[in-house]
Design a protein around this motif. Structure first.
Motif, PDB file in Angstrom:
ATOM      1  N   PRO A 115       0.832  -1.213   0.000  1.00 55.21           N
ATOM      2  CA  PRO A 115       0.000   0.000   0.000  1.00 55.21           C
ATOM      3  C   PRO A 115       0.865   1.262   0.000  1.00 55.21           C
ATOM      4  CG  PRO A 115       0.087  -0.945   2.207  1.00 55.21           C
ATOM      5  CD  PRO A 115       0.885  -1.865   1.324  1.00 55.21           C
ATOM      6  N   PHE A 116       0.725   2.075  -1.027  1.00 54.03           N
ATOM      7  CA  PHE A 116       1.469   3.331  -1.101  1.00 54.03           C
ATOM      8  C   PHE A 116       0.737   4.452  -0.358  1.00 54.03           C
ATOM      9  CE2 PHE A 116       3.174   0.897  -4.553  1.00 54.03           C
ATOM     10  CZ  PHE A 116       4.502   1.274  -4.639  1.00 54.03           C
ATOM     11  N   GLY A 117      -0.561   4.340  -0.280  1.00 53.74           N
ATOM     12  CA  GLY A 117      -1.365   5.324   0.421  1.00 53.74           C
ATOM     13  C   GLY A 117      -2.710   4.719   0.773  1.00 53.74           C
ATOM     14  N   GLY A 169       5.055   4.050   6.453  1.00 51.33           N
ATOM     15  CA  GLY A 169       4.520   4.184   5.103  1.00 51.33           C
ATOM     16  C   GLY A 169       3.992   5.566   4.791  1.00 51.33           C
ATOM     17  N   TRP A 170       2.671   5.665   4.599  1.00 49.77           N
ATOM     18  CA  TRP A 170       2.083   6.933   4.177  1.00 49.77           C
ATOM     19  C   TRP A 170       1.958   7.946   5.306  1.00 49.77           C
ATOM     20  CZ3 TRP A 170      -1.903   2.822   3.689  1.00 49.77           C
ATOM     21  CH2 TRP A 170      -2.798   2.796   4.764  1.00 49.77           C
ATOM     22  N   HIS A 171       2.261   7.578   6.554  1.00 55.81           N
ATOM     23  CA  HIS A 171       2.154   8.530   7.663  1.00 55.81           C
ATOM     24  C   HIS A 171       3.219   9.618   7.530  1.00 55.81           C
ATOM     25  CE1 HIS A 171      -0.818   6.286  10.005  1.00 55.81           C
ATOM     26  NE2 HIS A 171      -0.169   5.191   9.644  1.00 55.81           N
ATOM     27  N   THR A 187      -3.067  13.715   1.614  1.00 52.36           N
ATOM     28  CA  THR A 187      -2.935  14.226   0.253  1.00 52.36           C
ATOM     29  C   THR A 187      -1.763  13.592  -0.498  1.00 52.36           C
ATOM     30  OG1 THR A 187      -1.644  16.062   1.171  1.00 52.36           O
ATOM     31  CG2 THR A 187      -4.008  16.426   0.821  1.00 52.36           C
ATOM     32  N   VAL A 188      -0.632  13.484   0.141  1.00 54.24           N
ATOM     33  CA  VAL A 188       0.567  12.959  -0.542  1.00 54.24           C
ATOM     34  C   VAL A 188       1.152  11.791   0.237  1.00 54.24           C
ATOM     35  CG1 VAL A 188       1.177  15.087  -1.743  1.00 54.24           C
ATOM     36  CG2 VAL A 188       1.957  14.736   0.605  1.00 54.24           C
ATOM     37  N   GLY A 189       0.273  10.929   0.786  1.00 61.84           N
ATOM     38  CA  GLY A 189       0.755   9.792   1.548  1.00 61.84           C
ATOM     39  C   GLY A 189       1.640   8.880   0.730  1.00 61.84           C
ATOM     40  N   TRP A 190       1.296   8.702  -0.563  1.00 64.76           N
ATOM     41  CA  TRP A 190       2.106   7.850  -1.431  1.00 64.76           C
ATOM     42  C   TRP A 190       3.529   8.393  -1.576  1.00 64.76           C
ATOM     43  CZ3 TRP A 190       4.147  10.233  -5.712  1.00 64.76           C
ATOM     44  CH2 TRP A 190       3.538  11.442  -6.110  1.00 64.76           C
ATOM     45  N   LEU A 191       3.667   9.733  -1.514  1.00 60.36           N
ATOM     46  CA  LEU A 191       4.995  10.335  -1.659  1.00 60.36           C
ATOM     47  C   LEU A 191       5.868  10.016  -0.457  1.00 60.36           C
ATOM     48  CD1 LEU A 191       6.882  12.158  -3.249  1.00 60.36           C
ATOM     49  CD2 LEU A 191       5.852  14.135  -2.104  1.00 60.36           C
ATOM     50  N   TRP A 192       5.279  10.020   0.750  1.00 60.52           N
ATOM     51  CA  TRP A 192       6.051   9.673   1.939  1.00 60.52           C
ATOM     52  C   TRP A 192       6.512   8.223   1.881  1.00 60.52           C
ATOM     53  CZ3 TRP A 192       7.766  13.751   3.869  1.00 60.52           C
ATOM     54  CH2 TRP A 192       6.978  14.887   4.035  1.00 60.52           C
ATOM     55  N   THR A 193       5.660   7.338   1.385  1.00 58.18           N
ATOM     56  CA  THR A 193       6.051   5.936   1.247  1.00 58.18           C
ATOM     57  C   THR A 193       7.240   5.799   0.310  1.00 58.18           C
ATOM     58  OG1 THR A 193       3.758   5.236   1.604  1.00 58.18           O
ATOM     59  CG2 THR A 193       5.252   3.632   0.624  1.00 58.18           C
ATOM     60  N   LEU A 231       9.455   8.166  -0.554  1.00 57.75           N
ATOM     61  CA  LEU A 231      10.648   8.821  -0.019  1.00 57.75           C
ATOM     62  C   LEU A 231      11.324   7.965   1.042  1.00 57.75           C
ATOM     63  CD1 LEU A 231       9.503  12.557   0.269  1.00 57.75           C
ATOM     64  CD2 LEU A 231      11.134  11.577  -1.360  1.00 57.75           C
ATOM     65  N   LYS A 232      10.539   7.375   1.926  1.00 57.05           N
ATOM     66  CA  LYS A 232      11.109   6.507   2.951  1.00 57.05           C
ATOM     67  C   LYS A 232      11.751   5.274   2.307  1.00 57.05           C
ATOM     68  CE  LYS A 232       7.643   7.962   6.338  1.00 57.05           C
ATOM     69  NZ  LYS A 232       6.419   7.571   7.068  1.00 57.05           N
ATOM     70  N   GLY A 233      11.077   4.705   1.317  1.00 59.59           N
ATOM     71  CA  GLY A 233      11.644   3.563   0.619  1.00 59.59           C
ATOM     72  C   GLY A 233      12.929   3.916  -0.104  1.00 59.59           C
ATOM     73  N   PHE A 234      12.994   5.118  -0.666  1.00 54.81           N
ATOM     74  CA  PHE A 234      14.203   5.554  -1.370  1.00 54.81           C
ATOM     75  C   PHE A 234      15.382   5.685  -0.415  1.00 54.81           C
ATOM     76  CE2 PHE A 234      16.980   8.956  -3.010  1.00 54.81           C
ATOM     77  CZ  PHE A 234      17.329   8.401  -4.233  1.00 54.81           C
ATOM     78  N   VAL A 235      15.136   6.198   0.772  1.00 52.11           N
ATOM     79  CA  VAL A 235      16.207   6.317   1.771  1.00 52.11           C
ATOM     80  C   VAL A 235      16.764   4.940   2.130  1.00 52.11           C
ATOM     81  CG1 VAL A 235      16.712   6.968   4.162  1.00 52.11           C
ATOM     82  CG2 VAL A 235      15.366   8.497   2.708  1.00 52.11           C
ATOM     83  N   ILE A 236      15.884   3.962   2.301  1.00 50.65           N
ATOM     84  CA  ILE A 236      16.332   2.609   2.633  1.00 50.65           C
ATOM     85  C   ILE A 236      17.090   1.995   1.464  1.00 50.65           C
ATOM     86  CG2 ILE A 236      15.559   0.296   3.297  1.00 50.65           C
ATOM     87  CD1 ILE A 236      13.099   1.736   4.564  1.00 50.65           C
TER      88      ILE A 236
END
Length: 319
Positions: A95-97, A251-253, A259-265, A267-272
């Motif tokens: 789930p991305f968002g 994830g989306w938190h 609004t942009v929960g998928w973006l947080w998912t 960005l966090k995945g990219f850092v990992i």
């Protein structure tokens, strides 16, 4: 769910599967170029070497597709596709968002772990079917590594499931709180290490070990078939990074989850994903005995401790 919604979700998953692994591959080129002073990946195409990945794709497409005479040809040809299909199915349930995922699976965490473990079978098939002793040794090492690191990976995911009271990734996200960043930290460390080993990435790339086994299970592969194994590796990094983003980082938190929960998912995945790439550059390859020792004497006890801690905390909080 209507047919049009199913088609739209399938197309979105396919686009993400085609784009995100390529972005991870391009990021790896850049991170390694900066950390190791490599000039090539910084020059191709002009500005910051933007065309390096394109050049690699052209190089692989021009190489001859060779199938050894001693190979089991049907298995040899099928092996590269298994990893691709497995990680595509895994990406569909992440789930991305809120409401933003490809497929609804009740026990999506179990499904994801099952299909990603199945993807490693492609490496075993490649080693067995190649008719090459180096490939066979690499396949046997891959089997041993799969058995060793699948256990701490599953135990850690079970800890997150117990904490949330759900086997669904969406359910885990709804139960997530910032408090998890502290008391689930040992499990997160185990998950990162076990996922890196599951993907056979350095320093856990003993099945490949080019200085010992030429290229391990992939020794006899050329051209686009070899490129498919590389694409599956990058797809595995995407899936495992997003899994850790969902289980541990929420994830989306974020500041604006609605609004942009998928973006947080993402960005966090990219850092990992960058962390996994950094480990490849910074750490030397382990010996086979060291690799097994890390799993059985290091990760498994920590994962069991995290599981027990989670059970105690859940019991105390539910009283």
């Amino acid at each position: 769910m209507t047919l049009s919604e199913i088609v739209v979700r399938a197309v979105c998953v396919l686009v993400a599967f085609l784009v995100l692994p390529l972005l991870v591959g391009q990021t790896e080129h850049k991170v390694m170029a900066h950390m190791q002073g490599r000039l090539g990946p910084m020059e191709a195409g002009g500005f910051h070497g933007w065309a390096q990945l394109v050049a690699d794709g052209i190089k692989f497409s021009q190489k001859e597709d060779i199938v050894p005479l001693a190979a089991d040809k049907r298995v040899f040809r099928l092996a590269p596709a298994l990893g691709i299909v497995a990680y595509l199915l895994a990406l569909a349930v992440i789930p991305f968002g809120p409401g933003f995922y490809g497929a609804t699976v009740p026990a999506s965490l179990v499904f994801l772990l099952a299909v990603t473990g199945f993807g490693t079978v492609g490496t075993l098939m490649a080693g067995w079917s190649s008719g090459n002793k180096y490939a066979l040794l690499g396949g046997l090492r891959s089997a041993a590594q799969l058995v060793s690191y699948e256990l701490p990976l599953i135990l850690t995911c079970a800890s997150f499931a117990i904490a949330a009271g759900s086997l669904s990734l969406t359910g885990i996200l709804h139960a997530w709180s910032p408090w998890w960043l502290l008391w689930q930290l040992p499990g997160a460390v185990v998950l990162v290490v076990a996922a890196t080993a599951e993907l056979q990435r350095p320093p856990f790339d003993m099945p490949v070990a080019d200085s010992e086994l030429v290229m391990g299970p992939y020794t006899e592969y050329t051209g686009l078939r070899f490129a498919l194994f590389l694409l599956a590796e990058y797809a595995g990094i995407v899936v495992m990074s997003l899994l850790l983003s969902v289980l541990y980082l929420g994830g989306w938190h974020g500041p604006f989850p609605g609004t942009v929960g998928w973006l947080w998912t993402l960005l966090k995945g990219f850092v990992i994903a960058v962390l996994i790439i950094w480990v490849r550059v910074a750490w030397p390859r382990l010996r086979e005995d060291q690799l097994q020792r890390v799993a059985w004497l290091g990760l498994v006890p920590i994962a069991l401790f995290q599981l027990a801690l989670t059970a105690v905390v859940v019991v105390v909080m539910n009283r």
